[in-house]
Design a protein around this motif. Structure first.
Motif: not given
Length: 263
Positions: A30-34, A39, A41, A88, A92
């Motif tokens: 998984t890659i978190p980003y904004n 928010v 993911e 996404d 999230k």
């Protein structure tokens, strides 16, 4: 060092190399980003047995959100030799099986076309930032709402060589929009999809022709909306039905499309 000791070391090296090759497989993380204050993911998939740069594919989920089905498609693309990022579009953890909730989230995302396009661009940046991706060979695929999203990427002149829409809603471009005409488009549509009228499809085709876009559409007889998703029947929606044959054939058409696109 005697002969047998040397032989043992050689065998050990061979076993280690063989083991590392056996363990090489599709990886997923998984890659978190904004996007602004939202928010998000995404999911990244790649085959670590392949060396060097390769084409990158963005995957845009159905209106249910970034669920296991979208993740599986990213893994399948990685197994074909691509780097895949499942983007996404909602936020999230926003995944549902309830049509009313899915409709609400989709409408919130699509209410402002510029924000919708920018959200897709943010996911595309994840793919572009990956060092394994050949920046000159990037495409996007989408399902249902995701199919509409990849068409918005075309209208937004996103830096992709091609897009694939599976049972997408086929939004029309703005009449005043100047569309990047080098992108190639493949559309997989179900003939029995009740969510698109023949009049809308005709308008969509004319809009692509007027923009000078390179496109082709394959229509699968008897296929309803959601025909690529094996879980489609479980959502209890009239007109939404999985069809194994159309799923398999449309995936095969996509592979041929990419073979031509990236050669």
């Amino acid at each position: 060092m005697n002969f047998y000791h040397q032989l043992g070391l050689c065998l050990l090296v061979i076993v280690c190399i063989w083991s590392s090759q056996v363990e090489a497989k599709v990886q997923i993380t998984t890659i978190p980003y904004n996007h602004g204050e939202v928010v998000l993911e995404g999911v990244l998939a790649w085959d670590d047995a392949i060396e060097g740069k390769r084409p990158g594919i963005l995957v845009v989920h159905e209106w249910w959100g970034l669920n296991e089905y979208a993740r599986t498609r990213a893994e399948q693309l990685a197994a074909l030799g691509y780097v895949a990022v499942a983007v996404d579009m909602y936020g999230k953890g926003k995944v549902t099986t309830h049509p009313d909730e899915a409709r609400q989230w989709m409408q919130q995302t699509t209410a402002n076309v510029k924000i919708w396009q920018a959200r897709a661009r943010e996911g595309l940046r994840l793919l572009q930032a990956n060092p394994l991706v050949d920046q000159t060979r990037i495409a996007a695929i989408g399902y249902c709402f995701g199919g509409a999203t990849v068409m918005q990427m075309v209208y937004d002149a996103a830096p992709v060589k091609g897009v694939v829409s599976f049972h997408g809603s086929l939004p029309l471009p703005s009449a005043s929009l100047s569309i990047k005409n080098s992108v190639k488009i493949f559309i997989a549509h179900g003939e029995a999809d009740p969510f698109l009228t023949q009049d809308h499809i005709a308008k969509f085709k004319r809009a692509l022709d007027q923009a000078g876009l390179d496109w082709h559409m394959v229509i699968f007889g008897g296929a309803q909306h959601g025909f690529t998703n094996p879980l489609a029947n479980q959502y209890g929606m009239e007109g939404v039905q999985y069809q194994e044959q159309a799923d398999r054939r449309s995936w095969g058409h996509m592979k041929l499309f990419f073979d031509e696109l990236f050669r």
